[in-house]
Motif scaffolding. Structure first.
Motif, mmCIF file in Angstrom:
data_model
loop_
_atom_site.group_PDB
_atom_site.id
_atom_site.type_symbol
_atom_site.label_atom_id
_atom_site.label_comp_id
_atom_site.label_asym_id
_atom_site.label_seq_id
_atom_site.Cartn_x
_atom_site.Cartn_y
_atom_site.Cartn_z
ATOM 1 N N ARG A 237 -0.150 8.802 -3.981
ATOM 2 C CA ARG A 237 -0.609 7.880 -2.943
ATOM 3 C C ARG A 237 0.304 7.936 -1.714
ATOM 4 O O ARG A 237 -0.167 7.941 -0.571
ATOM 5 C CB ARG A 237 -0.666 6.452 -3.485
ATOM 6 C CG ARG A 237 -1.759 6.226 -4.521
ATOM 7 C CD ARG A 237 -1.808 4.759 -4.939
ATOM 8 N NE ARG A 237 -2.149 3.909 -3.810
ATOM 9 C CZ ARG A 237 -3.386 3.607 -3.448
ATOM 10 N NH1 ARG A 237 -4.417 4.103 -4.133
ATOM 11 N NH2 ARG A 237 -3.614 2.826 -2.417
ATOM 12 N N VAL A 238 1.613 7.960 -1.960
ATOM 13 C CA VAL A 238 2.561 8.033 -0.841
ATOM 14 C C VAL A 238 2.362 9.320 -0.058
ATOM 15 O O VAL A 238 2.371 9.324 1.179
ATOM 16 C CB VAL A 238 4.010 7.927 -1.361
ATOM 17 C CG1 VAL A 238 5.000 8.258 -0.250
ATOM 18 C CG2 VAL A 238 4.280 6.533 -1.912
ATOM 19 N N SER A 239 2.169 10.428 -0.764
ATOM 20 C CA SER A 239 1.960 11.711 -0.108
ATOM 21 C C SER A 239 0.723 11.670 0.788
ATOM 22 O O SER A 239 0.744 12.179 1.919
ATOM 23 C CB SER A 239 1.825 12.815 -1.156
ATOM 24 O OG SER A 239 1.567 14.062 -0.546
ATOM 25 N N MET A 240 -0.351 11.060 0.291
ATOM 26 C CA MET A 240 -1.584 11.009 1.072
ATOM 27 C C MET A 240 -1.456 10.081 2.275
ATOM 28 O O MET A 240 -1.850 10.435 3.389
ATOM 29 C CB MET A 240 -2.740 10.548 0.189
ATOM 30 C CG MET A 240 -3.152 11.543 -0.883
ATOM 31 S SD MET A 240 -4.640 11.038 -1.797
ATOM 32 C CE MET A 240 -5.918 11.408 -0.586
ATOM 33 N N THR A 241 -0.902 8.894 2.069
ATOM 34 C CA THR A 241 -0.836 7.927 3.168
ATOM 35 C C THR A 241 0.165 8.341 4.248
ATOM 36 O O THR A 241 0.046 7.913 5.406
ATOM 37 C CB THR A 241 -0.463 6.531 2.633
ATOM 38 O OG1 THR A 241 0.747 6.627 1.875
ATOM 39 C CG2 THR A 241 -1.566 5.990 1.736
ATOM 40 N N ASN A 242 1.140 9.173 3.905
ATOM 41 C CA ASN A 242 2.114 9.643 4.896
ATOM 42 C C ASN A 242 1.723 10.966 5.533
ATOM 43 O O ASN A 242 2.472 11.527 6.336
ATOM 44 C CB ASN A 242 3.488 9.814 4.242
ATOM 45 C CG ASN A 242 4.145 8.478 3.927
ATOM 46 O OD1 ASN A 242 3.786 7.456 4.504
ATOM 47 N ND2 ASN A 242 5.100 8.478 3.009
ATOM 48 N N LEU A 243 0.558 11.475 5.195
ATOM 49 C CA LEU A 243 0.158 12.807 5.651
ATOM 50 C C LEU A 243 -0.022 12.859 7.162
ATOM 51 O O LEU A 243 -0.669 11.998 7.768
ATOM 52 C CB LEU A 243 -1.145 13.220 4.959
ATOM 53 C CG LEU A 243 -1.609 14.654 5.186
ATOM 54 C CD1 LEU A 243 -0.606 15.646 4.601
ATOM 55 C CD2 LEU A 243 -2.985 14.875 4.559
#
Length: 300
Positions: A237-243
């Motif tokens: 989730r962090v990876s996606m939202t910080n993309l």
């Protein structure tokens, strides 16, 4: 039943009703992760893939955001499923025994896009998308205004387990493209002068369609083969939202759907529905919808 073309046409209409009733009643999920695009030729070229037009303060003239011609192409494929009905069965009024078969054909046609879309999603770790990298890859390039690679980013986790996926379903654009050239249609061959009817003494009924599934925007999907644990779910989730995209602009990706194979259904239910996990309050409860697809089941 007396065998003549009028009666055969009436019988076909009945079989069509069985087919269409089952088609309409069958639940599918391919449209949860894919966007449907019509096609008028043998293939579609998606030159706009990779573009996330953003807003800027209007100072001076407009800045036109040219769509890069990535040239990603999805070619349509032709599909069929055919059955034979014996002439003697129709003549002996046994045609009703085939009604469940045509209902099953309707169900089969309806779920076929599910088969193609989720099978493609599972192949994303080893199948290239528009930027030349695998759809799920640790090294997707990010470009600056001059088209120079300035960084790489990942939308995957390595591991040895069954694959699971997080999807942003909040946009009209989806990570998978379902391309439809000709819709699923039930056809028949019942003419007395047909070579097959003459030689085999049977009538043919079959489904025909032209379509295909292809990759859209990798930025809207995250694939993992790591254990479906709290920590790995959090990292995804962090990876996606910080993309970030080109020009290092945050894309505002929202992971809204967790897609898992049947083997991970229990783990996914605990993660998204349990009040507690290992004695602690489950802060991840209802942070995504859950989709369990049988077409993600691993086969030998």
């Amino acid at each position: 039943m007396q065998i003549n073309q009028e009666n055969l046409d009436l019988l076909f209409k009945g079989y069509q009703t069985n087919f269409h009733d089952a088609f309409k009643a069958t639940e599918v999920h391919y449209n949860d992760v894919s966007m449907t695009v019509g096609s008028r030729t043998s293939k579609n070229v998606f030159g706009w893939l990779g573009q996330f037009p953003g807003m800027r303060e209007w100072v001076g003239d407009r800045i036109i955001q040219e769509l890069n011609a990535h040239g990603f192409t999805i070619e349509n494929r032709k599909f069929e499923s055919t059955v034979a009905v014996k002439r003697d069965d129709i003549s002996d009024d046994q045609y009703g025994i085939y009604a469940p078969l045509f209902s099953e054909m309707g169900r089969t046609a309806k779920v076929h896009p599910d088969e193609l879309v989720f099978n493609l999603l599972q192949k994303g770790f080893a199948t290239k998308c528009y930027d030349g990298q695998n759809f799920f890859d640790p090294d997707h390039p990010i470009y600056n205004k001059r088209g120079e690679t300035v960084a790489t980013t990942s939308n995957m986790q390595n591991g040895d387990g069954p694959a699971w996926f997080l999807i942003d379903t909040t946009r009209k654009i989806k990570p998978i493209i379902w391309q439809e050239r000709e819709a699923y249609e039930l056809q028949s061959v019942t003419e007395a002068n047909s070579e097959h009817v003459f030689m085999k003494d049977e009538y043919l009924y079959g489904i025909r369609a032209r379509a295909n599934a292809g990759f859209g925007l990798w930025q809207l999907a995250f694939g993992s083969k790591a254990t479906l644990s709290v920590e790995n779910y959090k990292q995804a989730r962090v990876s996606m939202t910080n993309l970030k995209g080109d020009r290092e602009r945050l894309l505002g990706v929202k992971p809204a759907l967790l897609v898992v194979p049947p083997a991970l259904e229990e783990d996914a239910l605990k993660l998204l529905k349990a009040d507690q996990i290992e004695g602690s309050s489950n802060i991840w409860r209802d942070t995504a919808e859950l989709l369990v697809s049988p077409y993600l089941a691993e086969t030998e």
